[in-house]
Design an enzyme around this catalytic site. Sequence first.
Site, PDB file in Angstrom:
ATOM      1  N   ASP A 135      58.144  41.774  33.693  1.00 28.42           N
ATOM      2  CA  ASP A 135      56.806  41.853  34.278  1.00 28.42           C
ATOM      3  C   ASP A 135      56.698  40.858  35.422  1.00 28.42           C
ATOM      4  O   ASP A 135      57.036  39.684  35.261  1.00 28.42           O
ATOM      5  CB  ASP A 135      55.745  41.556  33.213  1.00 28.42           C
ATOM      6  CG  ASP A 135      54.359  42.056  33.627  1.00 28.42           C
ATOM      7  OD1 ASP A 135      54.292  42.982  34.466  1.00 28.42           O
ATOM      8  OD2 ASP A 135      53.365  41.541  33.105  1.00 28.42           O
ATOM      9  N   HIS A 142      45.189  38.330  42.284  1.00 24.26           N
ATOM     10  CA  HIS A 142      45.207  38.011  40.856  1.00 24.26           C
ATOM     11  C   HIS A 142      45.722  36.592  40.621  1.00 24.26           C
ATOM     12  O   HIS A 142      45.108  35.805  39.893  1.00 24.26           O
ATOM     13  CB  HIS A 142      46.067  39.021  40.093  1.00 24.26           C
ATOM     14  CG  HIS A 142      46.277  38.669  38.648  1.00 24.26           C
ATOM     15  ND1 HIS A 142      45.260  38.696  37.721  1.00 24.26           N
ATOM     16  CD2 HIS A 142      47.387  38.250  37.977  1.00 24.26           C
ATOM     17  CE1 HIS A 142      45.731  38.318  36.535  1.00 24.26           C
ATOM     18  NE2 HIS A 142      47.016  38.051  36.668  1.00 24.26           N
ATOM     19  N   ARG A 151      43.644  26.149  37.003  1.00 25.07           N
ATOM     20  CA  ARG A 151      44.165  24.905  37.568  1.00 25.07           C
ATOM     21  C   ARG A 151      43.176  24.344  38.577  1.00 25.07           C
ATOM     22  O   ARG A 151      42.232  23.655  38.209  1.00 25.07           O
ATOM     23  CB  ARG A 151      45.550  25.149  38.195  1.00 25.07           C
ATOM     24  CG  ARG A 151      46.657  25.290  37.158  1.00 25.07           C
ATOM     25  CD  ARG A 151      48.038  25.341  37.820  1.00 25.07           C
ATOM     26  NE  ARG A 151      48.128  26.421  38.806  1.00 25.07           N
ATOM     27  CZ  ARG A 151      48.469  27.666  38.492  1.00 25.07           C
ATOM     28  NH1 ARG A 151      48.777  27.987  37.267  1.00 25.07           N
ATOM     29  NH2 ARG A 151      48.511  28.591  39.417  1.00 25.07           N
ATOM     30  N   GLU A 208      45.479  44.430  31.278  1.00 20.27           N
ATOM     31  CA  GLU A 208      45.947  44.116  32.626  1.00 20.27           C
ATOM     32  C   GLU A 208      46.214  45.428  33.324  1.00 20.27           C
ATOM     33  O   GLU A 208      47.003  46.250  32.845  1.00 20.27           O
ATOM     34  CB  GLU A 208      47.209  43.239  32.592  1.00 20.27           C
ATOM     35  CG  GLU A 208      46.887  41.807  32.159  1.00 20.27           C
ATOM     36  CD  GLU A 208      48.057  40.839  32.314  1.00 20.27           C
ATOM     37  OE1 GLU A 208      49.218  41.293  32.275  1.00 20.27           O
ATOM     38  OE2 GLU A 208      47.794  39.629  32.458  1.00 20.27           O
ATOM     39  N   GLN A 249      47.572  32.978  24.866  1.00 21.56           N
ATOM     40  CA  GLN A 249      48.335  32.699  26.090  1.00 21.56           C
ATOM     41  C   GLN A 249      48.111  31.265  26.562  1.00 21.56           C
ATOM     42  O   GLN A 249      49.049  30.546  26.905  1.00 21.56           O
ATOM     43  CB  GLN A 249      47.891  33.690  27.173  1.00 21.56           C
ATOM     44  CG  GLN A 249      48.640  33.583  28.495  1.00 21.56           C
ATOM     45  CD  GLN A 249      48.174  34.636  29.500  1.00 21.56           C
ATOM     46  OE1 GLN A 249      47.360  35.504  29.197  1.00 21.56           O
ATOM     47  NE2 GLN A 249      48.684  34.569  30.714  1.00 21.56           N
TER      48      GLN A 249
END
Length: 427
Positions: A135, A142, A151, A208, A249
């Site tokens: 992937d 995105h 972040r 997604e 995640q």
Amino acid sequence: MPIKTNDPSKKSWISVDSNSDFPIQNIPFGVFLTRDDIITIGTRIGNYAIDLGALHQLGYFDGIPLTDDIFLQDSLNDFISDGKKTWRLVRNRISEIFDINNSALQNNEEHKKIVLFTMEEVEMQLPVLIGDYTDFYSSKEHATNVGTMFRDPANALMPNWLHIPVGYHGRSSTIIPSGTPVHRPNGQTLPKGAETPVFGPSRLVDFELETAFITTDANVLGEPIPIEEAEDYIFGMVVFNDWSARDIQKWEYVPLGPFLAKNFASSISPWIVTLDALEPYRTESPVQEPTPLPYLQQKGSKSFDINLEVDITPENGEPTTVSKSNFKYMYWTMAQQLTHHTINGCKVNSGDMMGSGTISGPTPDSYGSMLELSWQGTKPVPLANGETRKFIEDNDTVTLRGFCIKDGVRIGFGEVSTKLLPAVTIK
Ligand code: MN
């Protein structure tokens, strides 16, 4: 060898609705179970699945070098291995057989009974045995959105992002066809402010919006694929929902990247649309600044104008389209992804699958995940029934569609539709 199948004026003797994804110009490939419980390779025109194994046995592919059992298989891998020349010969022949001016099969009721099934009579299967699944993370919008949220808005893209088609190796065992439901995964998460993790159902299950391409045998170990040849090794594309558990995640992904947040399920549309069929819809991809290193520099129109949409349908509710994006927003092209993947000598096989990464567009209504659409849950997304969604809830069905339109011809992928079931109970 010319692609004879794309002529927009071509018509089939099978009637096709004007809004169908499957006119005679498409001729995708898939695998299905027939009403007699036989598994076969097939194609689709309008609302009819066509048994290519039966067509071959009846002699309709005479003159094309194919083994007798090439379509009597439960995956397309061997056919894909035959290479681009064979794919083109077969699609050209199918285009001839179903042309409105060709009466051979059209007037043979006995053969038609053997070869044609309505879509309601067949059950679509995974089209390929996927050996390896990779992937990518190739949508700049995105990556910027996620980097901004997780972040720092000022340094949203990692320093490597504009130089490398960033990717990771996924897990092929959990790739499933449209229609197969998925359970909400259980796992470890770190609640806000907590210092130790808890175990239980993920609370932030997301889709997604991606596409994926399927390769043929491309190289031997140690041999890179040059950028100008890369597209020759791409058989075709599907629409791809790379299910993700955002809370799992967030806790697990440092330092080695996504793991259990991503490998509980990824759903694909069952018909592989060939790059040949997509040829008329070529378009420019975004300008790349800085210029990539020489091995990634590609000439010509490198992307495809593929409209992408996402619906959420609550149980007993009507669908709401929550996102409209487009494949053309992808910063890195499929050829760049495949070339980068093999530049170190990594071997690619027939039936390998490469996901695009979430495809978000420039505007908030074109974002390709709930994480972005609801901006981490701060902007709930309204549904037609008056409810809202921050992420996907139990018994919601998520449906992704992809289609191209040009010169009055629509070519599409159909859909990949998946219901999210409640988590299984772990004692
Ligand atoms: Mn993904």
